[in-house]
Design an enzyme around this catalytic site. Structure first.
Site, mmCIF file in Angstrom:
data_model
loop_
_atom_site.group_PDB
_atom_site.id
_atom_site.type_symbol
_atom_site.label_atom_id
_atom_site.label_comp_id
_atom_site.label_asym_id
_atom_site.label_seq_id
_atom_site.Cartn_x
_atom_site.Cartn_y
_atom_site.Cartn_z
ATOM 1 N N TYR A 164 19.640 35.133 61.250
ATOM 2 C CA TYR A 164 19.176 36.512 61.063
ATOM 3 C C TYR A 164 17.716 36.472 60.602
ATOM 4 C CZ TYR A 164 24.157 37.811 61.130
ATOM 5 O OH TYR A 164 25.468 37.974 61.466
ATOM 6 N N GLY B 155 27.536 51.404 65.047
ATOM 7 C CA GLY B 155 27.104 52.767 64.713
ATOM 8 C C GLY B 155 27.791 53.843 65.535
HETATM 9 N N1 LIG Z 1 29.540 36.845 63.375
HETATM 10 C C1 LIG Z 1 28.833 37.488 64.247
HETATM 11 O O1 LIG Z 1 28.580 37.009 65.341
HETATM 12 C C2 LIG Z 1 28.291 38.841 63.919
HETATM 13 C C3 LIG Z 1 27.807 39.671 64.950
HETATM 14 C C4 LIG Z 1 27.284 40.925 64.594
HETATM 15 C C5 LIG Z 1 27.266 41.318 63.268
HETATM 16 N N2 LIG Z 1 27.729 40.482 62.304
HETATM 17 C C6 LIG Z 1 27.751 40.890 60.885
HETATM 18 O O2 LIG Z 1 28.433 42.134 60.789
HETATM 19 C C7 LIG Z 1 27.637 43.085 60.102
HETATM 20 C C8 LIG Z 1 27.943 44.492 60.575
HETATM 21 O O3 LIG Z 1 27.795 44.626 61.970
HETATM 22 P P1 LIG Z 1 26.669 45.552 62.643
HETATM 23 O O4 LIG Z 1 25.607 45.847 61.665
HETATM 24 O O5 LIG Z 1 26.331 44.897 63.942
HETATM 25 O O6 LIG Z 1 27.453 46.861 63.080
HETATM 26 P P2 LIG Z 1 28.203 48.054 62.299
HETATM 27 O O7 LIG Z 1 28.399 47.715 60.893
HETATM 28 O O8 LIG Z 1 29.369 48.397 63.149
HETATM 29 O O9 LIG Z 1 27.152 49.255 62.466
HETATM 30 C C9 LIG Z 1 25.870 49.223 61.935
HETATM 31 C C10 LIG Z 1 25.128 50.432 62.474
HETATM 32 O O10 LIG Z 1 25.750 51.620 62.009
HETATM 33 C C11 LIG Z 1 24.856 52.408 61.259
HETATM 34 N N3 LIG Z 1 25.655 52.953 60.128
HETATM 35 C C12 LIG Z 1 26.217 52.264 59.116
HETATM 36 N N4 LIG Z 1 26.927 53.076 58.305
HETATM 37 C C13 LIG Z 1 26.795 54.318 58.814
HETATM 38 C C14 LIG Z 1 27.284 55.576 58.438
HETATM 39 N N5 LIG Z 1 28.067 55.741 57.371
HETATM 40 N N6 LIG Z 1 26.941 56.677 59.182
HETATM 41 C C15 LIG Z 1 26.164 56.535 60.283
HETATM 42 N N7 LIG Z 1 25.663 55.355 60.709
HETATM 43 C C16 LIG Z 1 25.974 54.245 59.974
HETATM 44 C C17 LIG Z 1 23.740 51.478 60.848
HETATM 45 O O11 LIG Z 1 22.504 52.162 60.761
HETATM 46 P P3 LIG Z 1 21.643 52.172 59.400
HETATM 47 O O12 LIG Z 1 21.395 50.744 59.056
HETATM 48 O O13 LIG Z 1 20.415 52.905 59.802
HETATM 49 O O14 LIG Z 1 22.490 52.881 58.405
HETATM 50 C C18 LIG Z 1 23.694 50.494 62.006
HETATM 51 O O15 LIG Z 1 22.924 51.011 63.069
HETATM 52 C C19 LIG Z 1 26.203 42.611 60.385
HETATM 53 O O16 LIG Z 1 25.294 43.138 59.428
HETATM 54 C C20 LIG Z 1 26.350 41.126 60.314
HETATM 55 O O17 LIG Z 1 26.292 40.693 58.959
HETATM 56 C C21 LIG Z 1 28.246 39.255 62.606
#
Ligand SMILES: NC(=O)c1ccc[n+]([C@@H]2O[C@H](COP(=O)([O-])OP(=O)(O)OC[C@H]3O[C@@H](n4cnc5c(N)ncnc54)[C@H](OP(=O)(O)O)[C@@H]3O)[C@@H](O)[C@H]2O)c1
Length: 327
Positions: free
Chosen positions: A57, A210
């Site tokens: 990251y 999101g």
């Molecule tokens: N192991 C892997 O391969 C892998 C792959 C992907 C991700 N990950 C991990 O999983 C974590 C989470 O996944 P992700 O960030 O991809 O997706 P997510 O948690 O499903 O969604 C994040 C998105 O949703 C928005 N969001 C969050 N809370 C919200 C709410 N209450 N209302 C409206 N919008 C909201 C965020 O925008 P804002 O930031 O602007 O709020 C961001 O754009 C990552 O941070 C990472 O640590 C791991």
């Protein structure tokens, strides 16, 4: 916030963790460092004890951010990070997988420094490396555990068969895969394997990047530095077609006096007591909203109704698997 044990590992974390990836990449430009440090500390103040980062990251900058922000409260939090990619030291570009034992050791040492700690709580292999037997990976992690550099071992996006093989060498504490109302692959084999072996499960992108919050609309425009600009599920036609999922979440949210995002997370939490989602956000009000999903009570009947309704919805567009953007 309530606590959960990751499987039968005895590692206890807050029922929801905080995904830190978006602070440094994938959803637009890296965020202001001071603001993100403040957000991380606010998360701790409000009861989050589980933080998810990775070497890749940034690369590297997200671990540095998390390490710096959490150093003063290090003994109150569980930090998970990940190894497994080859990263060019000059260009910092990703060059495929690398889970060779020597490389795992180098990454562990570098991550320890960036995280400003003497032990990594949970060290995941980010992606299975087809050129290194998983037994060699698990054996290396086992040695690092014996040396006191790592507390627990994890896998990300691994198959049930790989999980079993790794677990036979070194107990796996947690498996991380994409899982949400619109990405349900783990239900077939991975979740039953985790249940049988006593392994915790950490859904990544639990809010469907999101989409499941209802805040991303079919006319939302994403910049070139936002992975959703090329994910098929975020093409306007797919988002239009998938609105029935948002309508379902809205309907349940009204009944439960909650928001769609909270229902998407509560649905995951209600599935199994050893599931710990890690929603990502860069905004305090959303962090608070997401954390409050731990207080939304979904009964078995609620779950069944949501599952029945969701099973009638055919999700359009292939998912961004994280393979492309190595989240
Ligand atoms: N192991 C892997 O391969 C892998 C792959 C992907 C991700 N990950 C991990 O999983 C974590 C989470 O996944 P992700 O960030 O991809 O997706 P997510 O948690 O499903 O969604 C994040 C998105 O949703 C928005 N969001 C969050 N809370 C919200 C709410 N209450 N209302 C409206 N919008 C909201 C965020 O925008 P804002 O930031 O602007 O709020 C961001 O754009 C990552 O941070 C990472 O640590 C791991």
């Amino acid at each position: 916030m309530q606590k959960r044990e990751l499987g039968r590992s005895s590692l206890e974390v807050s029922a929801l963790g905080l995904g830190c990836m978006g602070m440094s990449m994938n959803y637009g430009p890296p965020q202001d460092r001071q603001e993100m440090m403040a957000l991380l500390r606010s998360a701790v103040d409000r009861g989050t004890t589980f933080f998810d980062t990775a070497e890749v990251y940034g690369p590297f900058t997200n671990e540095e951010l998390v390490g710096k922000a959490l150093a003063p409260v290090r003994n109150q939090v569980v930090i998970a990070t990940k190894f497994g990619f080859a990263i060019d030291p000059g260009s910092k570009e990703r060059r495929g997988f690398d889970s060779r034992p020597d490389h795992i050791r180098q990454v562990a040492e570098a991550s320890l420094k960036r995280l400003r700690t003497d032990v990594i709580d949970l060290f995941y292999q980010h992606r299975v490396d087809p050129s290194v037997p998983i037994e060699d990976v698990a054996g290396t992690v086992k040695d690092l555990v014996a040396e006191g550099k790592i507390r627990y071992s994890g896998l990300s996006e691994a198959s049930a068969a790989t999980i079993r093989r790794a677990h036979a060498v070194q107990p796996v504490c947690a498996v991380q895969s994409e899982y949400s109302l619109w990405a349900r692959d783990p239900e077939a084999h991975v979740l039953p394997t985790c249940e049988e072996l006593g392994i915790g499960f950490v859904p990544w992108s639990p809010l469907g990047q999101g989409f499941l919050t209802g805040k991303v609309r079919p006319d939302t425009k994403f910049g070139n530095d936002d992975v959703r600009s090329w994910f098929p599920r975020f093409a306007p036609e797919a988002m239009n077609a998938n609105q029935s999922l948002i309508e379902l979440l809205h309907r349940v949210a009204v009944l439960k006096h909650a928001t769609p995002a909270q229902i998407a997370l509560a649905w995951l939490l209600a599935k199994k007591p050893w599931i710990v989602p890690i929603p990502g956000t860069r905004r305090l009000e959303r962090l608070e909203e997401n954390m409050a999903s731990a207080d939304v009570d979904l009964t078995t009947d609620d779950l069944r109704e949501i599952d029945d309704a969701a099973s009638k919805i055919k999700v359009q567009g292939s998912r961004g698997t994280g393979h492309e953007h190595c989240g």
